[in-house]
Design a protein around this motif. Structure first.
Motif, PDB file in Angstrom:
ATOM      1  N   THR A  41      35.096  11.008  44.793  1.00  0.00           N
ATOM      2  CA  THR A  41      36.312  10.212  44.744  1.00  0.00           C
ATOM      3  C   THR A  41      36.379   9.455  43.425  1.00  0.00           C
ATOM      4  OG1 THR A  41      36.182   9.959  47.130  1.00  0.00           O
ATOM      5  CG2 THR A  41      37.651   8.480  45.972  1.00  0.00           C
ATOM      6  N   TYR A  42      35.226   8.948  42.959  1.00  0.00           N
ATOM      7  CA  TYR A  42      35.182   8.177  41.722  1.00  0.00           C
ATOM      8  C   TYR A  42      34.315   8.809  40.652  1.00  0.00           C
ATOM      9  CZ  TYR A  42      36.892   4.740  45.012  1.00  0.00           C
ATOM     10  OH  TYR A  42      37.606   4.102  45.982  1.00  0.00           O
ATOM     11  N   PHE A  43      33.404   9.654  41.010  1.00  0.00           N
ATOM     12  CA  PHE A  43      32.464  10.247  40.064  1.00  0.00           C
ATOM     13  C   PHE A  43      32.806  11.722  39.871  1.00  0.00           C
ATOM     14  CE2 PHE A  43      28.416  12.379  39.112  1.00  0.00           C
ATOM     15  CZ  PHE A  43      28.086  11.695  37.951  1.00  0.00           C
ATOM     16  N   PHE A  44      33.103  12.105  38.620  1.00  0.00           N
ATOM     17  CA  PHE A  44      33.567  13.464  38.350  1.00  0.00           C
ATOM     18  C   PHE A  44      32.606  14.271  37.469  1.00  0.00           C
ATOM     19  CE2 PHE A  44      37.300  10.684  38.788  1.00  0.00           C
ATOM     20  CZ  PHE A  44      37.818  11.225  39.945  1.00  0.00           C
ATOM     21  N   TYR A 114      26.232   7.890  45.753  1.00  0.00           N
ATOM     22  CA  TYR A 114      27.453   7.119  45.962  1.00  0.00           C
ATOM     23  C   TYR A 114      27.075   5.652  45.964  1.00  0.00           C
ATOM     24  CZ  TYR A 114      25.736   7.262  50.783  1.00  0.00           C
ATOM     25  OH  TYR A 114      24.959   7.178  51.910  1.00  0.00           O
ATOM     26  N   ASP A 115      27.920   4.827  45.373  1.00  0.00           N
ATOM     27  CA  ASP A 115      27.603   3.400  45.320  1.00  0.00           C
ATOM     28  C   ASP A 115      28.616   2.539  46.066  1.00  0.00           C
ATOM     29  OD1 ASP A 115      29.615   3.784  43.487  1.00  0.00           O
ATOM     30  OD2 ASP A 115      28.623   2.767  41.832  1.00  0.00           O
ATOM     31  N   ILE A 116      29.509   3.183  46.806  1.00  0.00           N
ATOM     32  CA  ILE A 116      30.445   2.482  47.684  1.00  0.00           C
ATOM     33  C   ILE A 116      30.224   3.022  49.095  1.00  0.00           C
ATOM     34  CG2 ILE A 116      32.873   2.091  48.232  1.00  0.00           C
ATOM     35  CD1 ILE A 116      33.445   2.415  45.237  1.00  0.00           C
ATOM     36  N   GLU A 117      30.008   2.099  50.048  1.00  0.00           N
ATOM     37  CA  GLU A 117      29.727   2.518  51.423  1.00  0.00           C
ATOM     38  C   GLU A 117      30.962   3.122  52.073  1.00  0.00           C
ATOM     39  OE1 GLU A 117      28.104  -0.709  53.654  1.00  0.00           O
ATOM     40  OE2 GLU A 117      26.194  -0.625  52.594  1.00  0.00           O
ATOM     41  N   MET A 147      15.619   2.806  46.263  1.00  0.00           N
ATOM     42  CA  MET A 147      16.930   2.469  45.730  1.00  0.00           C
ATOM     43  C   MET A 147      16.825   2.169  44.241  1.00  0.00           C
ATOM     44  SD  MET A 147      17.542   0.437  49.140  1.00  0.00           S
ATOM     45  CE  MET A 147      15.893   0.008  48.939  1.00  0.00           C
ATOM     46  N   ILE A 148      17.838   2.613  43.501  1.00  0.00           N
ATOM     47  CA  ILE A 148      17.888   2.402  42.060  1.00  0.00           C
ATOM     48  C   ILE A 148      19.059   1.476  41.768  1.00  0.00           C
ATOM     49  CG2 ILE A 148      18.226   3.520  39.825  1.00  0.00           C
ATOM     50  CD1 ILE A 148      16.818   5.979  41.030  1.00  0.00           C
ATOM     51  N   ASN A 149      18.812   0.464  40.942  1.00  0.00           N
ATOM     52  CA  ASN A 149      19.823  -0.543  40.647  1.00  0.00           C
ATOM     53  C   ASN A 149      20.609  -0.158  39.396  1.00  0.00           C
ATOM     54  OD1 ASN A 149      21.345  -2.831  40.697  1.00  0.00           O
ATOM     55  ND2 ASN A 149      19.746  -4.167  39.883  1.00  0.00           N
ATOM     56  N   THR A 150      21.646   0.620  39.572  1.00  0.00           N
ATOM     57  CA  THR A 150      22.582   0.997  38.514  1.00  0.00           C
ATOM     58  C   THR A 150      23.888   1.356  39.194  1.00  0.00           C
ATOM     59  OG1 THR A 150      22.895   2.404  36.562  1.00  0.00           O
ATOM     60  CG2 THR A 150      21.850   3.414  38.474  1.00  0.00           C
ATOM     61  N   ASN A 151      24.864   1.819  38.432  1.00  0.00           N
ATOM     62  CA  ASN A 151      26.103   2.278  39.068  1.00  0.00           C
ATOM     63  C   ASN A 151      26.254   3.779  38.876  1.00  0.00           C
ATOM     64  OD1 ASN A 151      26.790   2.391  36.385  1.00  0.00           O
ATOM     65  ND2 ASN A 151      28.362   0.827  36.486  1.00  0.00           N
ATOM     66  N   ALA A 152      27.189   4.364  39.579  1.00  0.00           N
ATOM     67  CA  ALA A 152      27.320   5.825  39.622  1.00  0.00           C
ATOM     68  C   ALA A 152      27.727   6.429  38.277  1.00  0.00           C
ATOM     69  CB  ALA A 152      28.325   6.235  40.695  1.00  0.00           C
ATOM     70  N   GLU A 153      28.396   5.673  37.435  1.00  0.00           N
ATOM     71  CA  GLU A 153      28.818   6.216  36.145  1.00  0.00           C
ATOM     72  C   GLU A 153      27.634   6.466  35.211  1.00  0.00           C
ATOM     73  OE1 GLU A 153      30.356   3.344  37.433  1.00  0.00           O
ATOM     74  OE2 GLU A 153      31.967   4.570  38.276  1.00  0.00           O
TER      75      GLU A 153
END
Length: 172
Positions: A41-44, A114-117, A147-153
């Motif tokens: 949805t957000y990661f392409f 995914y970083d959004i539940e 768990m890794i502390n970063t965002n999906a981008e």
């Protein structure tokens, strides 16, 4: 669209209740077979993420991918298995064959990218028969072993951190 939001709310509530009884048994086996649960949805950058995994020593044939999309267009063609809210019932269960096969496969490593539940993604991660589950720190802490502390981008940061810790844990 409004019905999907209501369905997501109820399904997430049911999935969160299931998380109260999650066993956290991690295996000490080496990583060979990898499952990748991906929210497109957000990661392409799916191809680049898979290429990063291959560059770090995972064999391409041993990577299974399942994609989630909020909305699937009528004429949209996908070369990989996918699912959406349309495949989910009000209790958060998904009966689509590709999803059930993905859940039943025993992966050495499941990457929940995914970083959004979202209820469907949480449910698949929880039900998966994977030996070791990795995801983002923004997701419920009970669902993943690591768990890794970063965002999906930042997929390059995610993959480099993942393989750094897999080496420390003697999984590769």
């Amino acid at each position: 669209m409004f019905l999907n939001k209501i369905k997501e709310y109820w399904a997430k509530k049911i999935v969160k209740k299931k998380l109260l009884n999650v066993p956290h048994l991690a295996s000490n086996s080496m990583v060979a077979k990898v499952g990748l649960l991906l929210d497109e949805t957000y990661f392409f950058e799916r191809e680049k993420l898979i290429t990063e995994l291959i560059d770090n020593g995972i064999v391409a044939e041993n990577i299974s991918v399942l994609i989630f999309k909020d909305v699937i267009k009528k004429n949209e063609k996908n070369d990989l298995p996918f699912f959406s809210y349309q495949d989910m019932n009000w209790s958060g269960e998904i009966d689509k064959k590709e999803v059930v096969d993905f859940i039943e496969t025993e992966f050495d490593l499941l990457i929940s990218y995914y970083d959004i539940e979202k209820a469907g993604l949480l449910d698949i991660t929880q039900l998966s028969k994977a030996n070791f589950k990795v995801g983002f720190s923004s997701i419920d802490k009970r669902i993943n072993h690591f768990m890794i502390n970063t965002n999906a981008e930042n997929y390059t940061v995610f993959v480099s951190e993942l393989f750094k810790y897999l080496k420390i844990l003697n999984k590769i």
